[in-house]
Design a protein around this motif. Sequence first.
Motif, mmCIF file in Angstrom:
data_model
loop_
_atom_site.group_PDB
_atom_site.id
_atom_site.type_symbol
_atom_site.label_atom_id
_atom_site.label_comp_id
_atom_site.label_asym_id
_atom_site.label_seq_id
_atom_site.Cartn_x
_atom_site.Cartn_y
_atom_site.Cartn_z
ATOM 1 N N LEU A 1 9.270 1.522 -6.642
ATOM 2 C CA LEU A 1 8.003 1.966 -7.223
ATOM 3 C C LEU A 1 8.175 2.362 -8.682
ATOM 4 O O LEU A 1 7.300 2.097 -9.519
ATOM 5 C CB LEU A 1 7.448 3.142 -6.405
ATOM 6 C CG LEU A 1 7.104 2.838 -4.943
ATOM 7 C CD1 LEU A 1 6.540 4.082 -4.263
ATOM 8 C CD2 LEU A 1 6.122 1.683 -4.831
ATOM 9 N N GLY B 1 0.832 -1.191 0.000
ATOM 10 C CA GLY B 1 0.000 0.000 0.000
ATOM 11 C C GLY B 1 0.869 1.245 0.000
ATOM 12 O O GLY B 1 1.828 1.357 -0.759
ATOM 13 N N LEU B 2 0.537 2.187 0.863
ATOM 14 C CA LEU B 2 1.291 3.433 0.962
ATOM 15 C C LEU B 2 2.463 3.201 1.911
ATOM 16 O O LEU B 2 2.346 3.367 3.126
ATOM 17 C CB LEU B 2 0.387 4.551 1.472
ATOM 18 C CG LEU B 2 0.924 5.984 1.386
ATOM 19 C CD1 LEU B 2 1.215 6.350 -0.060
ATOM 20 C CD2 LEU B 2 -0.072 6.959 1.988
ATOM 21 N N ASP C 1 1.681 2.632 -4.292
ATOM 22 C CA ASP C 1 1.636 3.850 -3.477
ATOM 23 C C ASP C 1 0.209 4.239 -3.113
ATOM 24 O O ASP C 1 -0.161 5.414 -3.135
ATOM 25 C CB ASP C 1 2.319 4.998 -4.233
ATOM 26 C CG ASP C 1 3.057 5.940 -3.289
ATOM 27 O OD1 ASP C 1 3.272 5.552 -2.126
ATOM 28 O OD2 ASP C 1 3.417 7.048 -3.720
ATOM 29 N N SER C 2 -0.614 3.251 -2.780
ATOM 30 C CA SER C 2 -2.004 3.508 -2.404
ATOM 31 C C SER C 2 -2.467 2.432 -1.433
ATOM 32 O O SER C 2 -2.162 1.247 -1.613
ATOM 33 C CB SER C 2 -2.903 3.507 -3.644
ATOM 34 O OG SER C 2 -4.270 3.556 -3.272
ATOM 35 N N ASN C 3 -3.210 2.870 -0.408
ATOM 36 C CA ASN C 3 -3.769 1.909 0.542
ATOM 37 C C ASN C 3 -5.095 1.333 0.064
ATOM 38 O O ASN C 3 -5.643 0.442 0.701
ATOM 39 C CB ASN C 3 -3.973 2.579 1.906
ATOM 40 C CG ASN C 3 -2.657 2.788 2.642
ATOM 41 O OD1 ASN C 3 -1.715 2.016 2.457
ATOM 42 N ND2 ASN C 3 -2.576 3.823 3.451
ATOM 43 N N ASP C 4 -5.623 1.857 -1.041
ATOM 44 C CA ASP C 4 -6.888 1.363 -1.575
ATOM 45 C C ASP C 4 -6.608 0.273 -2.606
ATOM 46 O O ASP C 4 -6.730 0.480 -3.816
ATOM 47 C CB ASP C 4 -7.677 2.517 -2.200
ATOM 48 C CG ASP C 4 -9.081 2.094 -2.636
ATOM 49 O OD1 ASP C 4 -9.509 0.978 -2.257
ATOM 50 O OD2 ASP C 4 -9.729 2.870 -3.362
ATOM 51 N N ALA D 1 6.004 3.668 3.838
ATOM 52 C CA ALA D 1 6.816 4.780 4.343
ATOM 53 C C ALA D 1 8.301 4.461 4.278
ATOM 54 O O ALA D 1 9.122 5.355 4.069
ATOM 55 C CB ALA D 1 6.416 5.111 5.783
#
Length: 706
Positions: free
Chosen positions: A375, A341-342, A392-395, A344
């Motif tokens: 990425l 996901g996103l 790069d997304s939690n969805d 860090a």
Amino acid sequence: MTQRWCALLAVLALAGSQNQPPQPPQPPQPTFRTEANYVRVDVFPTKDGTPVADLRQDDFEVVENGAPQKIEQFEHIVIRAAGPQETRIEPNTVAESRAMAESSRARLFVVFLDTYHVDISDSHRIRKPLIDALDRVIGQDDMVAVMTPEMSARDIVFARKTTTIDGFLTRYWHWGERNRMIPPDPEDEQYGYCYPNETKPQGSQQRDCTDQNGIAAEMIDRRHEKRSLDALQDLVRYLHGLREERKAILAITNGWLLYRPNQNLMRPLRCKGIPTGPTVGIDPRTGRLTTAETRPGVAPNASCDTDRMHLAQLDDWDQFRQMLDEANHANASFYPVDPRGLAAFDTPIMRQDVPGAAPAMVPLNVDRAMLAGRLTSLRTLAEATDGLAIVDSNDLAGGFRRVVADLSSYYLLGYYSTGKLDGKFHSITVRVKRPGVQVRARRGYLAATTAEVTAAAAASANTNAAPSAEAAAEAVAVEGALAPLPGYAREMPLRADLVAGWRRGSDGRPIPGFWVVGEFSAGTPPSRALDATILGSSGRTLARGSSESGARNVLIALAPSEPTEPGEYTVRVRGDGFGTVSVRVKLPPFDEAQGRPAPGAGGAVFIRRGQTTGNKEVPTADRRYRRSEQLRLEMPMPEAGAVTARLLDRTGKPLAVPVTVASRDDSDGTRWQTAQLALAPLAPADYIIELTSGTNRTLIGFRVVP
């Protein structure tokens, strides 16, 4: 633990294919011809990210190498979910699944689980959104398969029921191996032993060996990245040969750093000196020159140095670019998904897969650059192959919905190329006359040559001719020798193999014997004995035996306590804390007139020797070998006649690689016929060793892995 489970997937994929309700008749489909200059193009037009569903044939323009082409056939395909799982028609065999995959009506999906670059928690997190997406996108005719870096692309099996993959990922939710505390691979573990992280000495009397810190970690990471890219390239090439139509690869991975050559990795070390290649010695068993360590008890540091030099010179970026070109030629699109996901950070707070002192933390600016590099590799993979990247997304569920929309509506165009059959790459450009519509389509294809077309026509004519009885029997024998190999693609805590044969009793008469090989997985040494039990067809116990505790590879000889007839037998092998494994074997009849067993030997004992065995010969229940190892087969064959052996490829054709044969008599009356082979000249693939004694011919398969 490495999850190498293509064989189980094949079993699950083919299960449930019986007693399925009949399907309603499908409407007639346009006929697409497949002549030498005929080209098919899948076109995905969108406007503002939404598929455009009302285009007509005259809305499209196709240009090949700058020359306009006439569209001969046109079809708008809209894919909807295939409905309830129980109504989906599954193939009954592996061959049938591949035949279904060749149909132009079936979209092909391969889920690539990059075990080396996904950790345990993320491998569990991705399961539900992945299965939900497959449920929505898989149509009535579509096929889906799963692959991992440890698999050969030839081992993948296409299926239609997503419950197959769902059950698989539910059972093996911990398939991710990144940042494991205990390296699941013996070679990774060996790198840690060769170059452990050292602490700076306190006194002046001790040597400072801290300059080797970080070497093992980089070697492990480079090796993992290389294996993942090799597997993806192998998959692209396999799909290219499978069919021309578009293929979709859902790559579940954190991405790659795409290592470039690093001369610093080859630096001399204060405590180990300058890295050298393998030393040449003499094998005391054969008297031949060898690069394997021949001194007992000596650690294979030279092998680590050789790997260090090789890994330091890798150029994964160059291979990555080559794979993108091949994917475009193969009409394969990548849909990479980063299950983090996103994210860090890219690196863990502390790596624990290298023994010794705690490694220094990666500086924040370096970690950010590594995360950005991974990425970028995934975005490049998608953009260069007309796919979509979910990064790069939690969805994750929303990202998969984009993929579903992208793959649920497209146009299938066909034209006869005006270009030459020149064996060169022909670029394709597809345009839509309607303003504001973006088009994604294959970028080109590799044209055949006139000679290739002629050869293909001749081969097709030969294929259509009825094979002779001898050719058919040979094909069955080769297929039978290779059939067990997919079962070794999955790592297991306990594996067992069984050999049945005959030995001479004190009175000279033949006595049946069983030999059980048990092997515990690397990193899980047993603390108790291994027990083996022979069961007859009625379930009655015929013999029992056990091994000494503490050994990872054991060989147990069992002699039935009562008369035993030829036929099938089962042996149950149990290791405390590791479960029970059941293996079946056939005891062949004994031909008294010929003084030897009838054709159809009951297997062979596999022996391996290499750096993972400390350069000692050990029995193994795993038929996967590395090129740096030596393989030996031992078969109980009491006849005194001459035995010959040769190496065959997976099609049954002989190879010019010598196989050394010999015989050995044990004190219990067993005569072993042995065949020994050095694997260094072989590429990763499946092979067969053929042993012949008179009219008795035995084929035994094994696999060479990267």
